[in-house]
Scaffold this active site. Structure first.
Site, mmCIF file in Angstrom:
data_model
loop_
_atom_site.group_PDB
_atom_site.id
_atom_site.type_symbol
_atom_site.label_atom_id
_atom_site.label_comp_id
_atom_site.label_asym_id
_atom_site.label_seq_id
_atom_site.Cartn_x
_atom_site.Cartn_y
_atom_site.Cartn_z
ATOM 1 N N LEU A 574 -39.514 55.476 -18.106
ATOM 2 C CA LEU A 574 -39.907 54.871 -16.863
ATOM 3 C C LEU A 574 -40.400 53.239 -17.125
ATOM 4 O O LEU A 574 -40.042 52.618 -16.167
ATOM 5 C CB LEU A 574 -41.059 55.430 -16.202
ATOM 6 N N GLY A 575 -40.560 52.884 -18.260
ATOM 7 C CA GLY A 575 -40.974 51.544 -18.315
ATOM 8 C C GLY A 575 -41.459 51.095 -19.684
ATOM 9 O O GLY A 575 -41.524 52.352 -20.491
ATOM 10 N N GLU A 576 -41.253 50.043 -20.130
ATOM 11 C CA GLU A 576 -41.731 49.580 -21.287
ATOM 12 C C GLU A 576 -42.493 48.222 -21.484
ATOM 13 O O GLU A 576 -42.348 47.473 -20.524
ATOM 14 C CB GLU A 576 -40.458 49.127 -21.994
ATOM 15 N N GLY A 577 -43.711 48.199 -22.024
ATOM 16 C CA GLY A 577 -44.481 46.988 -22.065
ATOM 17 C C GLY A 577 -44.593 46.463 -23.670
ATOM 18 O O GLY A 577 -43.922 47.170 -24.378
ATOM 19 N N GLN A 578 -45.400 45.689 -23.666
ATOM 20 C CA GLN A 578 -45.674 45.037 -24.784
ATOM 21 C C GLN A 578 -46.074 45.903 -26.178
ATOM 22 O O GLN A 578 -45.582 45.914 -27.187
ATOM 23 C CB GLN A 578 -46.715 43.948 -24.679
ATOM 24 N N PHE A 579 -46.904 46.831 -25.681
ATOM 25 C CA PHE A 579 -47.407 47.773 -26.744
ATOM 26 C C PHE A 579 -46.989 49.248 -26.566
ATOM 27 O O PHE A 579 -47.493 50.004 -27.257
ATOM 28 C CB PHE A 579 -48.841 47.496 -26.484
ATOM 29 N N GLY A 580 -45.993 49.523 -25.631
ATOM 30 C CA GLY A 580 -45.562 50.827 -25.735
ATOM 31 C C GLY A 580 -44.384 51.081 -24.829
ATOM 32 O O GLY A 580 -44.136 50.071 -24.119
ATOM 33 N N LYS A 613 -47.581 57.813 -21.381
ATOM 34 C CA LYS A 613 -47.860 56.417 -21.857
ATOM 35 C C LYS A 613 -48.184 56.634 -23.157
ATOM 36 O O LYS A 613 -49.034 57.070 -23.671
ATOM 37 C CB LYS A 613 -48.794 55.620 -21.005
ATOM 38 N N ASP A 717 -53.408 44.871 -9.240
ATOM 39 C CA ASP A 717 -51.953 44.837 -8.954
ATOM 40 C C ASP A 717 -51.259 45.654 -7.963
ATOM 41 O O ASP A 717 -50.762 46.877 -8.237
ATOM 42 C CB ASP A 717 -51.094 45.128 -10.395
#
Ligand SMILES: *[C@@H]1O[C@H](CO)[C@@H](O)[C@H](O)[C@H]1NC(C)=O
Ligand SMILES: *[C@@H]1O[C@H](CO)[C@@H](O)[C@H](O)[C@H]1NC(C)=O
Ligand SMILES: *[C@@H]1O[C@H](CO)[C@@H](O)[C@H](O)[C@H]1NC(C)=O
Ligand SMILES: *[C@@H]1O[C@H](CO)[C@@H](O)[C@H](O)[C@H]1NC(C)=O
Length: 861
Positions: A574-580, A613, A717
């Site tokens: 679903l998504g990707e961030g800096q830490f995972g 997550k 947000d």
């Protein structure tokens, strides 16, 4: 009578202050500020590799100056192992530099960038650049620890250079700003380099003395070329050459020495090169004379002079008296008889087996070095005044001691006053902060803003002093990043002049007043808070589950259980961030693991769709702790319109949190796929959503937000992309936004520093970094607008990011020039009125979520 005495006394002082001059540089005295703070160095002589903006150009890199944006800041973040960025100072002539001072960007409280480490490069001709190293060979200098204190570092060995570069160094990617000063004096010797045979090693009964030139900055192959070193470092060796002033070095450190066996000609030739043709009076050679070890000063010296284009035919010869009685080291003065030269070549003849020099100085023209202390400069705070070298012996005159004491007392008093004032200000900030901020968990959610699922606690009034102190400490020092909102303020032309701020700023609102506003509110700027995590990428990779986990599981607050990882089946990312990453998974047997109160939603014996997550297993300890705290926060949120945390996997890596996922995806995608009911939909055969259902969904968002705000959580947000849609138009608020590429256009990326959903943000969030429930209300208004537009259009789609920020400035100025989002076609006046009320300038005039919720219920037929 008294008058006479006074004059006499003054004269005495003047004599002491100005009178004494000497022919060689004394590093203990040569510590004058060279003109970054004093302005003697011109703007055009300060340059840099790059600048973040005109207001952080090189010329603002002056120590103790607050002009521009308060410091020099390079254009991009400083990365580990890259030494691209530098601030360069051209001193216009050779200087002997003994001390450097650095400071960060404070900008009256809104700046928070500084260089924790830096290196220095220097050049005498602007072509050959030399990296400075200390006497132990280390290049990196410890810099600042906060944005305001001046940190002075002695340069051991000192530098002789015209150009100096400060190069910020970092072990992780970070934003750095610098203000600097150089301390020293002009290098009157004019010596640019000496070339000599390499120093040798002397075997003594128990050990050897290394008589090499350990700080020579030129090339050393067989001989030394094109450099300066120990012979010009201002340190004279001791009588016993096996000892040294310098701490922790090998025997013979201070001297460069040669043995007659290596020089069949009987002399050592040293060539000296100068910056220009000079009229030489004397050369002084500091020699060791420890004849018990077969060391003696030279027997004779023969010097050749190079002027214009050629070596003069007749050399100058000088033979000092050979001293067989006094073994002390001494300066031997050679009269150079006003020869004009730009280079001198001297042959020093051995008087014994060894010849050891520690300093060679040249006197030319009529210039002389001062020997008195640098006169105290007015306006300097005590810590900018270079400390007197402790090894330097101050003249034993009583008057001087008296003056020294008086000056010292004045400085101490000034220092105390400054400290008291500073502490008062600080105390105030802390108090304000403690009132407004956030308990333990907040710290976590603040720092996980860039991640998914972050909820923020708002201005809790219940927390104790202690907690907020720790929160405060944690946030401020860890995030030495730009506070973009303050930059944005600077970009808005009239922001500074505005006088209509009713709440906090005074009529003469200037940049600094704005600053005060921020400080008074005690709310950390987003940069201070958000980027904490992005910073900590180099932390240690300890995988042990911290103690926190244990009380996390046993604690009363947390009602989530460990879920067996193997029962999760990956479906899609679903998504990707800096830490995972966030994965969509199917979970088997979730029902057993879930809290009983959930069961109504989930059909039994069927795999359940969940969002998982995951923290990257190489995430650092901070990220892990924040992740665990996020779990704690999430586990407390229980509302039908807020996404629920179902279970966790924290017994092994990677850490996971498993939350609900709703089958219809996020509201933005959902509405984009749908059309309003009507002719058009009929023709295109697209699925539709009725106006009533739009209102129903908006009401649920308001309800979820009402719940969050009742807990004093600030979402920060809120947008349709962060709302999930389930069956029958049910809505749950989540926070996936920033981790998803799909919506990267909704966030304003500030050169990799921070991403901000500016089109959803209130003016005070953008300009002042204030995030409150009232700013969530603003975002709700935008979300409502999105919904009624069926998410077919981005808010302010006709404006660029920069124009959106400009428009924010108009909201602040409130001169009726601000652009509001237009009334959507489908939107009845009553609903548009709610939106407009969400965008009121004064936060207090905006409705609460309770009021919004109520109003929406009334609109719904
Ligand atoms: C000088 O000698 C010392 C001691 O042997 C050595 O550690 C150092 O590297 C030498 N320095 C140079 C510049 O050769
Ligand atoms: C060098 O300086 C001395 C003393 O100031 C002066 O008498 C002499 O003329 C100078 N020589 C030259 C070539 O300028
Ligand atoms: C070096 O000096 C010692 C002591 O003065 C002397 O005995 C020896 O002959 C000299 N060696 C050379 C090669 O000049
Ligand atoms: C002498 O002192 C003055 C300040 O009084 C300073 O500006 C100058 O650089 C000093 N000169 C030298 C050669 O030390």
């Amino acid at each position: 009578m008294k008058h006479l005495w006074d004059t006499h006394f003054l004269l005495l002082i003047l004599l002491y202050l100005l009178g004494a001059v000497t022919s060689q540089v004394n590093p203990g005295v040569c510590r004058y500020p060279l003109g970054m703070s004093g302005g003697q160095i011109q703007d055009e002589d300060i340059s840099a590799s790059s600048q973040w903006s005109e207001s952080t150009a090189a010329r603002y890199g002056r120590l103790d100056f607050e002009e521009g944006d308060g410091a020099w800041c390079p254009e991009i973040t400083v990365e580990p192992d890259s030494l691209k960025e530098f601030l360069q100072i051209d001193l216009r002539s050779l200087h002997f530099i003994t001390l450097v001072g650095t400071q960060g960007r404070h900008a009256g409280g809104i700046g928070n960038e500084f260089a924790q480490m830096y290196k220095i490069k220097y050049s005498r001709d602007g072509r050959r650049w030399i990296s400075w190293r200390n006497r132990q060979g280390k290049q990196v200098i410890e810099g600042n620890r906060n944005a305001y204190d001046i940190v002075l570092k002695d340069l051991e060995p000192p530098i002789i250079a015209r150009f100096v570069r400060f190069m910020p160094v970092s072990d992780h990617s970070m934003n750095v700003c610098m203000r600097v000063e150089l301390y020293g004096c002009e290098w009157l010797d004019g010596l640019v380099s000496y070339n000599a045979p390499a120093g040798e090693q002397m075997s003594l009964p128990a050990y050897s003395a290394h008589l090499n030139d350990s700080v020579y900055d030129g090339a050393i192959i067989h001989s030394m070329t094109e450099g300066l070193g120990q012979l010009t470092d201002g340190v004279c060796g001791l009588d016993d050459f096996t000892f040294s002033h310098v701490y922790n070095v090998w025997p013979g450190y201070d001297y460069v020495g040669w043995n007659n066996e290596s020089f069949p000609s009987g002399y050592v030739e040293i060539m000296f090169e100068f910056d220009r043709t000079r009229n030489f009076t004397t050369m002084k050679v500091h020699c060791n004379n420890m004849f018990s070890r077969h060391v003696k000063a030279f027997r004779q010296v023969v010097c050749y002079f190079h002027s214009e284009s050629d070596w003069e035919a007749t050399p100058l010869t000088f033979s000092p008296v050979v001293d067989e009685k006094n073994p002390s080291a001494r300066f031997v003065t050679v009269n150079l008889a006003n020869h004009m030269a730009s280079a001198i070549k001297c042959q020093f003849y051995f008087a014994d087996a060894w010849m050891l020099f520690s300093e060679i100085t040249f006197q030319s023209d009529t210039a002389m070095y001062n020997t008195t202390l640098a006169p105290p400069k007015t306006g300097l705070t005590p810590n900018t005044q270079p400390a007197e070298d402790p090894t330097h012996k101050v003249d034993d005159s009583n008057t001087r001691i008296l003056i020294g004491c008086l000056v010292a007392i004045i400085f101490i008093l000034v220092a105390i006053i400054v400290i008291i004032l500073w502490r008062q200000v600080w105390q105030k900030m802390l108090e304000k902060a403690s009132r407004r901020m956030l308990d333990d968990e907040l710290t976590a959610s603040l720092s996980i803003q860039s991640e998914t699922f972050g909820y923020n606690h708002n201005q809790s009034s219940t927390n104790s002093e202690q907690e907020s102190n720790s929160t405060y400490e944690r946030i401020f020092p860890l995030g030495p990043d730009y506070q973009e909102p303050s930059r944005l303020i600077c970009k808005l032309p009239e922001f500074a002049q505005s006088s209509e701020e009713p709440a906090s700023t005074s009529t003469a609102a200037s940049k600094s007043t704005t600053t005060t506003t921020v400080v008074q509110d005690g709310v950390p700027h987003y940069a201070e808070a958000d980027i904490v995590n992005l910073q900590g990428v180099t932390g240690s990779n300890t995988y042990a589950i911290p103690a926190l986990t244990m009380d996390l599981l046993s604690g009363k607050d947390v009602a989530v259980e460990e879920f067996p990882r193997k029962l999760l089946t990956f479906k899609e990312k679903l998504g990707e961030g800096q830490f995972g990453e966030v994965h969509l998974c199917e979970a088997e047997g979730m029902q057993e693991f879930m809290n009983k109160e959930f069961l109504f939603d989930i059909p039994e014996d069927q795999p359940v769709l969940v969002a998982v997550k995951m923290l990257r297993s190489d995430a650092n300890k901070n990220a892990r702790n924040d992740f665990l705290k996020e779990i704690k926060i999430m586990s407390r949120l229980k509302d039908p319109n807020i996404i629920r945390l179902l279970a966790v996997c924290i017994y092994s890596d990677p850490l996971c949190m498993i939350t609900e996922y709703m089958e219809n995806g996020d509201l933005n995608q959902f509405l984009s796929r749908h059309e309003p009911e009507g002719q058009l939909a009929l023709l295109s055969n697209a699925p539709t959503v009725s106006f009533n259902n739009l209102c129903y969904m908006a009401t649920q968002i308001a309800s979820g937000m009402k719940y969050l705000s009742s807990l004093n959580f600030v979402h920060r947000d809120l947008a349709t992309r962060n709302c999930l849609v389930g069956k029958n138009y049910t809505i749950k608020i989540a926070d996936f936004g920033m981790s998803r590429n799909l919506y990267s256009g909704d966030y304003y990326r500030i050169q990799g520093r921070a991403v901000l959903p500016i089109r959803w943000m209130s003016w005070e969030s953008i300009l002042l970094g204030k995030f409150t429930t009232a700013s969530d209300v603003w975002a709700f208004g935008v979300t409502l607008w999105e919904i009624l537009n069926f998410c077919k259009e981005q808010p302010y789609s006709q404006l660029t990011d920069e124009q959106v920020i400009e428009n924010t400035g108009e909201f602040f100025r409130d001169q009726k020039r601000q652009i509001y989002l237009p009334q959507p076609v489908l939107c009845p006046d009553s609903l548009y009125k709610i939106m407009l009320s969400c965008w009121r300038r004064n936060t207090k005039e905006r409705p609460s979520f309770q009021e919004i919720h109520k109003a929406l219920l009334e609109i719904q037929p």
